[in-house]
Write a protein that holds these residues in place. Structure first.
Motif, short mmCIF file in Angstrom:
data_model
loop_
_atom_site.label_atom_id
_atom_site.label_comp_id
_atom_site.label_asym_id
_atom_site.label_seq_id
_atom_site.Cartn_x
_atom_site.Cartn_y
_atom_site.Cartn_z
N ASP A 11 0.82 -1.22 0.00
CA ASP A 11 0.00 0.00 0.00
C ASP A 11 0.86 1.27 0.00
OD1 ASP A 11 -2.48 -1.38 0.23
OD2 ASP A 11 -2.24 -1.50 2.42
N GLU A 55 -10.03 2.37 2.37
CA GLU A 55 -9.99 1.84 1.01
C GLU A 55 -11.41 1.65 0.49
OE1 GLU A 55 -7.34 -1.66 -0.83
OE2 GLU A 55 -8.95 -2.38 0.46
N ASP A 57 -13.19 0.18 -3.26
CA ASP A 57 -13.01 -0.36 -4.61
C ASP A 57 -11.54 -0.47 -4.98
OD1 ASP A 57 -15.79 -0.44 -4.92
OD2 ASP A 57 -15.84 1.61 -5.68
N ASP A 58 -10.75 -0.98 -4.04
CA ASP A 58 -9.32 -1.21 -4.22
C ASP A 58 -8.51 0.07 -4.40
OD1 ASP A 58 -9.61 -4.01 -4.05
OD2 ASP A 58 -10.18 -4.10 -6.18
N THR A 59 -9.07 1.22 -4.01
CA THR A 59 -8.37 2.49 -4.09
C THR A 59 -8.16 3.05 -2.69
OG1 THR A 59 -9.32 3.01 -6.27
CG2 THR A 59 -8.46 4.85 -4.99
#
Length: 299
Positions: A11, A55, A57-59
């Motif tokens: 990350d 986080e 939606d994987d963002t």
């Protein structure tokens, strides 16, 4: 749905991008490409502290980091993507990284009033302004010599006496940070001696350029045994660095109550930013007249 979880090593690049986008202008952010490297300090906080991300939606939308040294938890980072600030993400992240079993929480707040209000609401009261100072040699400038009997002596990495002095003066025992300064950051440990007896210690390092800063020398942390030595030790340290800097800039961060603030300004240092030190401590855990932090990131 937004989830909050401990940060993982993979990350770090996305977290640094959130920080980077907070530090550049809107025009720069619109065309920004992800930085190619992650700062060593961010990796150090991840390895020796606590980090959480928000986080969706994987963002990565936001992240926070803190280090606990002794009884003190210092908030190193809290950054939220622009456009979703003031959405409650920061407050939730704080609840994950500010450990409830630690009696003291503190941070260096930016000038953003939303950040200052948030830290105050969670119990960290404003204590003093913290000045980021920078010096750059002017053409034909001659350095003034402080009127002092002080001698600056280089020490060895891992000097246990410096670690003991720092623990007493900074209010925290932190051998992992000393190892980081002398290892990863290649800091030079210094003693300040008066008539052969130490009255203070410090670190200086040559910091490489980053996407946000030019190459520069950095002074700190620096501590002295009593306020009467604060001015002469800081002036001796900055002169020691200035003599080696050439055209490279010199950076030092100075608490508002520190006796060296005015003399540094008189000698050509300029204020480039003003933060606010905020703390939940009922009584100070260090004397701001005797201590110069390593910077805003590790205190």
């Amino acid at each position: 749905m937004t989830i909050f979880r401990p940060a993982r090593k993979n990350d770090l690049a996305s977290m640094y991008l959130v920080y980077y986008l907070n530090e550049v202008s809107e025009a720069e952010a619109a065309s920004a490409t992800p930085p190619q490297s992650v700062p060593a300090t961010l990796r150090h906080v991840f390895e020796t502290g606590t980090m959480y991300v928000a986080e969706q939606d994987d963002t990565i939308l936001a992240f926070a980091g803190a280090i606990t040294r002794g009884a003190v938890t210092f908030l190193t980072d809290l950054f939220v993507r622009s456009g979703i600030q003031s959405s409650g993400l920061g407050k939730t992240l704080l609840s994950h990284v500010l450990l409830h079993d630690q009696p003291i929480h503190c941070t260096m707040s930016s000038t953003d009033p939303r950040a200052q209000a948030l830290y105050t609401r969670v119990g960290m009261q404003p204590v003093f302004p913290h000045y980021n100072l920078q010096w750059q040699r002017r053409a034909d400038e001659q350095l003034s010599t402080p009127e002092t009997e002080l001698e600056v002596v280089e020490s060895q990495a891992g000097d246990p006496a410096i670690i003991r002095w720092d623990a007493q003066i900074s209010g925290r025992t932190r051998p992992e940070d000393h190892a980081f300064w002398t290892g990863e950051q290649r800091c030079i440990p210094l003693w300040f001696q008066r008539r052969g007896a130490p009255v203070g210690y410090g670190y200086a390092r040559l910091e490489d350029a980053t996407p946000l800063t030019t190459q520069r020398w950095v002074v700190g942390p620096l501590g002295v045994s009593a306020p009467e030595y604060a001015r002469v030790c800081v002036l001796a340290a900055t002169r020691w660095v200035q003599e080696r800097a050439g055209e490279v800039r010199v950076r030092i961060d100075v608490p508002g109550p520190h006796p060296a603030l005015a003399p540094l300004l008189e000698r050509g240092f300029q204020i480039i930013y003003v933060e606010t030190f905020q703390s939940s401590a009922a009584t100070p855990f260090f004397d701001a007249r005797c201590y110069i932090p390593s910077g805003s990131d590790l205190l």
